[in-house]
Scaffold this motif. Structure first.
Motif, mmCIF file in Angstrom:
data_model
loop_
_atom_site.group_PDB
_atom_site.id
_atom_site.type_symbol
_atom_site.label_atom_id
_atom_site.label_comp_id
_atom_site.label_asym_id
_atom_site.label_seq_id
_atom_site.Cartn_x
_atom_site.Cartn_y
_atom_site.Cartn_z
ATOM 1 N N ALA A 247 -7.088 -6.459 1.641
ATOM 2 C CA ALA A 247 -7.818 -5.190 1.667
ATOM 3 C C ALA A 247 -9.204 -5.368 1.046
ATOM 4 C CB ALA A 247 -7.033 -4.105 0.942
ATOM 5 N N GLY A 248 -9.737 -6.583 1.156
ATOM 6 C CA GLY A 248 -11.069 -6.842 0.621
ATOM 7 C C GLY A 248 -11.126 -6.865 -0.889
ATOM 8 N N GLY A 249 -9.981 -7.077 -1.539
ATOM 9 C CA GLY A 249 -9.934 -7.123 -2.992
ATOM 10 C C GLY A 249 -9.788 -5.772 -3.655
ATOM 11 N N MET A 250 -9.690 -4.717 -2.852
ATOM 12 C CA MET A 250 -9.501 -3.379 -3.415
ATOM 13 C C MET A 250 -8.105 -3.254 -4.018
ATOM 14 S SD MET A 250 -12.291 -1.666 -2.994
ATOM 15 C CE MET A 250 -11.760 0.059 -3.154
ATOM 16 N N GLY B 76 0.775 -1.227 0.000
ATOM 17 C CA GLY B 76 0.000 0.000 0.000
ATOM 18 C C GLY B 76 0.806 1.274 0.000
ATOM 19 N N ASP B 77 2.115 1.150 0.089
ATOM 20 C CA ASP B 77 2.985 2.327 0.129
ATOM 21 C C ASP B 77 3.448 2.655 -1.290
ATOM 22 O OD1 ASP B 77 4.485 4.412 1.126
ATOM 23 O OD2 ASP B 77 5.767 3.180 2.413
ATOM 24 N N ALA C 13 5.345 -0.456 -6.652
ATOM 25 C CA ALA C 13 4.609 -1.626 -7.131
ATOM 26 C C ALA C 13 3.388 -1.192 -7.937
ATOM 27 C CB ALA C 13 4.174 -2.490 -5.951
ATOM 28 N N PRO C 14 3.003 -1.972 -8.925
ATOM 29 C CA PRO C 14 1.766 -1.673 -9.661
ATOM 30 C C PRO C 14 0.546 -1.964 -8.786
ATOM 31 C CG PRO C 14 2.646 -3.793 -10.345
ATOM 32 C CD PRO C 14 3.669 -3.201 -9.418
ATOM 33 N N GLU C 15 -0.552 -1.318 -9.083
ATOM 34 C CA GLU C 15 -1.783 -1.615 -8.365
ATOM 35 C C GLU C 15 -2.345 -2.949 -8.832
ATOM 36 O OE1 GLU C 15 -4.728 1.419 -8.515
ATOM 37 O OE2 GLU C 15 -3.767 2.595 -6.923
ATOM 38 N N ARG C 16 -2.819 -3.744 -7.871
ATOM 39 C CA ARG C 16 -3.471 -5.001 -8.183
ATOM 40 C C ARG C 16 -4.472 -5.304 -7.068
ATOM 41 N NH1 ARG C 16 1.242 -9.038 -8.743
ATOM 42 N NH2 ARG C 16 2.526 -7.193 -8.990
ATOM 43 N N PRO C 17 -5.467 -6.118 -7.314
ATOM 44 C CA PRO C 17 -6.413 -6.469 -6.246
ATOM 45 C C PRO C 17 -5.671 -7.149 -5.091
ATOM 46 C CG PRO C 17 -7.277 -7.118 -8.378
ATOM 47 C CD PRO C 17 -5.851 -6.719 -8.607
ATOM 48 N N PHE D 127 2.773 -8.528 -4.403
ATOM 49 C CA PHE D 127 2.098 -9.807 -4.600
ATOM 50 C C PHE D 127 0.855 -9.812 -3.714
ATOM 51 C CE2 PHE D 127 5.447 -10.240 -1.426
ATOM 52 C CZ PHE D 127 4.809 -10.828 -0.346
ATOM 53 N N ASP D 128 0.000 -10.799 -3.883
ATOM 54 C CA ASP D 128 -1.225 -10.877 -3.093
ATOM 55 C C ASP D 128 -0.967 -11.666 -1.804
ATOM 56 O OD1 ASP D 128 -3.843 -10.450 -2.404
ATOM 57 O OD2 ASP D 128 -4.681 -11.900 -3.834
ATOM 58 N N ARG D 129 -1.813 -11.435 -0.816
ATOM 59 C CA ARG D 129 -1.803 -12.215 0.425
ATOM 60 C C ARG D 129 -3.243 -12.578 0.773
ATOM 61 N NH1 ARG D 129 2.190 -8.432 3.560
ATOM 62 N NH2 ARG D 129 4.166 -9.575 3.486
ATOM 63 N N TRP D 130 -3.403 -13.797 1.282
ATOM 64 C CA TRP D 130 -4.717 -14.239 1.738
ATOM 65 C C TRP D 130 -4.780 -14.269 3.262
ATOM 66 C CZ3 TRP D 130 -2.010 -16.249 -2.353
ATOM 67 C CH2 TRP D 130 -2.616 -16.109 -3.614
#
Length: 241
Positions: free
Chosen positions: A62-65, A21-22, A54-58, A71-74
């Motif tokens: 963050a609830g998919g925002m 998010g930074d 970093a590029p923006e990605r779901p 990278f993603d985290r679950w």
């Protein structure tokens, strides 16, 4: 991710990745506010610092925002599921950045340190260490890797790759070795437990890595002044004159 720059002569470079998010600008300002002497000392030593964003990605956490994440985290945890596809994509982009540093700045990877804070630290460790030694794209020749307030999950494919690489390097007659690693963590970190970072450290050490480790007292989930001072000393001793 890194902007093109006019050719210049530098002793070396650092690619410094931000947390989830930074942004590159955000981590630069944060480090400067905590330890104002960090960047002037590197500039004096002719070491350039780059702050890719970093590029923006779901982002599932963050609830998919959309978030600027590597990278993603679950979930969080020492054994959390790994977003291998996202990490591989980030690694590919970072390798392209390193190639541009060599082409545009004349800085070879043997004079480059890759590292980051929080998610950026985990992404740096994965990118630097998850390609089999000797394969195309391997970053075996990096000057060093650092990770602040981060960890690599036990579920990461990085560990199996390192086990295979260990066998390759033990049989290598040139004396090739993985780059040294610096890790720092706050003992009061409420987001990424220091035990997770220490487990990553131990996992690297049993595979033959030299890891400089600092547990900073009274520090939560953020870079600390002592950790940045130690990191600076480590960088100056790691990048060749």
């Amino acid at each position: 991710m890194c902007a093109a720059l006019a050719p210049a002569k530098y002793r070396g470079a650092i690619v410094f990745l931000h947390g989830s998010g930074d942004s590159g600008e955000g981590i630069e300002n944060w480090v400067n506010s905590i330890y104002p002497g960090f960047f002037p000392a590197l500039e004096e030593a002719k070491i350039r610092v780059f702050f890719p964003t970093a590029p923006e990605r779901p982002y599932t956490m963050a609830g998919g925002m959309p978030q600027r994440v590597w990278f993603d985290r679950w979930s969080f945890g020492p054994d959390a599921k790994e977003d291998s596809a996202g990490l591989v994509e980030t690694g590919r982009a970072l390798r392209a950045d390193l190639e541009r540093l060599k082409a545009d700045q004349g800085i070879d990877e043997s004079r480059i340190v890759l590292g980051g804070n929080s998610m950026g630290g985990g992404a740096s460790l994965f990118t630097a260490l998850s390609t089999l030694a000797g394969d195309e794209g391997s970053l075996l020749g990096l000057a060093g890797v650092f990770s602040l307030s981060s960890w690599v999950t036990t579920q990461s494919s990085m560990w199996a790759t390192l086990d295979k690489s260990k066998e390759i390097l033990e049989a290598d007659e040139t004396g090739a070795r993985w780059p040294p690693v610096f890790m720092a963590h706050g003992d009061q970190d409420g987001l990424i437990a220091p035990a997770w970072g220490e487990a990553t450290k131990k996992g690297l050490e049993v595979r033959g890595f030299k890891v400089d480790w600092l547990l900073e007292r009274g520090l939560d989930h953020e870079p600390g002044p002592l950790g940045l001072q130690k990191l600076l000393v480590w960088i100056l001793s790691t990048i060749p004159e």
